[in-house]
Write an enzyme that holds these catalytic residues in place. Structure first.
Site, PDB file in Angstrom:
ATOM      1  N   MET A  13       0.852  -1.207   0.000  1.00  0.00           N
ATOM      2  CA  MET A  13       0.000   0.000   0.000  1.00  0.00           C
ATOM      3  C   MET A  13       0.877   1.242   0.000  1.00  0.00           C
ATOM      4  O   MET A  13       1.944   1.248   0.621  1.00  0.00           O
ATOM      5  CB  MET A  13      -0.881   0.007   1.247  1.00  0.00           C
ATOM      6  CG  MET A  13      -1.680  -1.274   1.446  1.00  0.00           C
ATOM      7  SD  MET A  13      -2.802  -1.125   2.846  1.00  0.00           S
ATOM      8  CE  MET A  13      -3.422  -2.799   2.976  1.00  0.00           C
ATOM      9  N   GLY A  23      -6.293 -12.646   6.814  1.00  0.00           N
ATOM     10  CA  GLY A  23      -5.231 -12.021   7.605  1.00  0.00           C
ATOM     11  C   GLY A  23      -5.479 -12.160   9.090  1.00  0.00           C
ATOM     12  O   GLY A  23      -4.879 -12.997   9.763  1.00  0.00           O
ATOM     13  N   SER A  24      -6.421 -11.352   9.597  1.00  0.00           N
ATOM     14  CA  SER A  24      -6.646 -11.346  11.047  1.00  0.00           C
ATOM     15  C   SER A  24      -7.156 -12.693  11.550  1.00  0.00           C
ATOM     16  O   SER A  24      -6.827 -13.108  12.662  1.00  0.00           O
ATOM     17  CB  SER A  24      -7.604 -10.220  11.428  1.00  0.00           C
ATOM     18  OG  SER A  24      -8.765 -10.250  10.630  1.00  0.00           O
ATOM     19  N   MET A  66     -12.575  -7.999  -4.070  1.00  0.00           N
ATOM     20  CA  MET A  66     -12.401  -7.486  -2.710  1.00  0.00           C
ATOM     21  C   MET A  66     -13.711  -7.627  -1.945  1.00  0.00           C
ATOM     22  O   MET A  66     -14.766  -7.215  -2.424  1.00  0.00           O
ATOM     23  CB  MET A  66     -11.994  -6.005  -2.733  1.00  0.00           C
ATOM     24  CG  MET A  66     -10.606  -5.697  -3.275  1.00  0.00           C
ATOM     25  SD  MET A  66      -9.226  -6.466  -2.381  1.00  0.00           S
ATOM     26  CE  MET A  66      -9.502  -5.926  -0.686  1.00  0.00           C
TER      27      MET A  66
HETATM   28  C1  DX5 Z   1      -6.977  -5.269   2.858  1.00  0.00           C
HETATM   29  C2  DX5 Z   1      -5.973  -6.289   2.397  1.00  0.00           C
HETATM   30  C3  DX5 Z   1      -6.184  -7.637   2.952  1.00  0.00           C
HETATM   31  C4  DX5 Z   1      -6.162  -7.730   4.460  1.00  0.00           C
HETATM   32  C5  DX5 Z   1      -7.214  -8.719   4.820  1.00  0.00           C
HETATM   33  O1  DX5 Z   1      -6.993  -4.209   1.989  1.00  0.00           O
HETATM   34  O2  DX5 Z   1      -5.966  -6.393   0.996  1.00  0.00           O
HETATM   35  O3  DX5 Z   1      -5.325  -8.601   2.361  1.00  0.00           O
HETATM   36  O4  DX5 Z   1      -4.938  -8.135   4.997  1.00  0.00           O
HETATM   37  O5  DX5 Z   1      -7.340  -8.726   6.189  1.00  0.00           O
HETATM   38  P1  DX5 Z   1      -8.525  -9.510   6.924  1.00  0.00           P
HETATM   39  O6  DX5 Z   1      -8.424 -10.951   6.503  1.00  0.00           O
HETATM   40  O7  DX5 Z   1      -8.213  -9.294   8.356  1.00  0.00           O
HETATM   41  O8  DX5 Z   1      -9.812  -8.887   6.483  1.00  0.00           O
END
Ligand code: DX5
Ligand code: ZN
Length: 221
Positions: free
Chosen positions: A35, A195-196, A135
């Protein structure tokens, strides 16, 4: 259909990144979010760190570029050793040219759409890409709530891929967890970023297995 799990290191400990890369060795890919404080209101990491991740990761690296001007920068991430590079519909000017450039470098080319962007404009250029990322949150941050309203789009894309006999993967990213894995898989996604949900778990390896098995049980052909 094989389900691939791609933990996002956005939720890892950046001071213990090598440890956290090895903690997800039973997943299929490592998802690296880049990012730039412009395309999204957050800043993460750039080429030198991605290069080191590619060198030490036990898994292939899937780079998700949330940056302006991917036409200029995406090939640099392919050079770092990424297996796949994803760039956004809302950022690129010449997606076909960029996809071909990445593929010529031996890197998989992937195209991403944000929640308000339609997937239909990609249909005519679908075979230029190895994977489409839908997304399931607004990009920029981990830990946001899953947007179930992106599943109709996911289904339309899966139907188009099936109808044409393509092997394009569908990735979903944002709010994917043990509780939402079945929803995305039922809609036709086969690459799940989490992620989380992964890095927040007590037992990271077991959580990856659980997300994968929940998705496999629900996947629709
Ligand atoms: C957000 C990222 C994701 C993020 C997802 O813009 O592209 O890859 O790490 O995180 P979780 O799984 O916690 O929603
Ligand atoms: Zn991502």
């Amino acid at each position: 259909m094989t389900i691939n799990i791609a933990p996002s290191i956005l939720s890892a400990d950046f001071c213990n990144l090598e440890r956290d890369l090895h903690a997800i060795a039973n997943a299929d890919l490592v998802h690296v979010d880049v990012m730039d404080h412009h395309f999204v209101p957050n800043l993460t990491l750039g080429e030198p760190i991605v290069k080191r991740i590619c060198e030490v990761s036990p898994l292939p690296v899937d780079v998700h570029l949330m940056i302006e001007d991917p036409d200029r920068w995406a090939p640099e991430f392919a050079k770092c050793g990424a297996q796949s590079v994803t760039f956004h519909m809302g950022a690129t000017h010449a997606p076909v040219r960029l996809a071909r450039q990445l593929r010529d470098m031996g890197c998989k080319a992937c195209f991403a759409v944000r929640p308000a962007e339609p997937v239909e404009p990609i249909f005519d250029i679908l075979d230029e890409f190895d994977m489409i990322l839908i997304m399931t949150v607004e990009p920029g941050f981990g830990g946001q709530k899953f947007l179930a309203n992106q599943m109709a789009k996911t289904r339309r894309l899966r139907d188009e891929i099936t109808r044409r006999g393509l092997s394009t993967h569908i990735q979903v990213d944002g709010g994917v967890s043990r509780d939402t894995a079945h929803i995305v898989a039922e809609a036709g996604a086969d690459v799940l970023v989490a992620g989380s949900a992964v890095y927040g778990a007590k037992d990271i390896a077991a959580e990856i297995d659980l997300i994968r098995s929940n998705a496999e049980a629900a996947y629709r052909d």
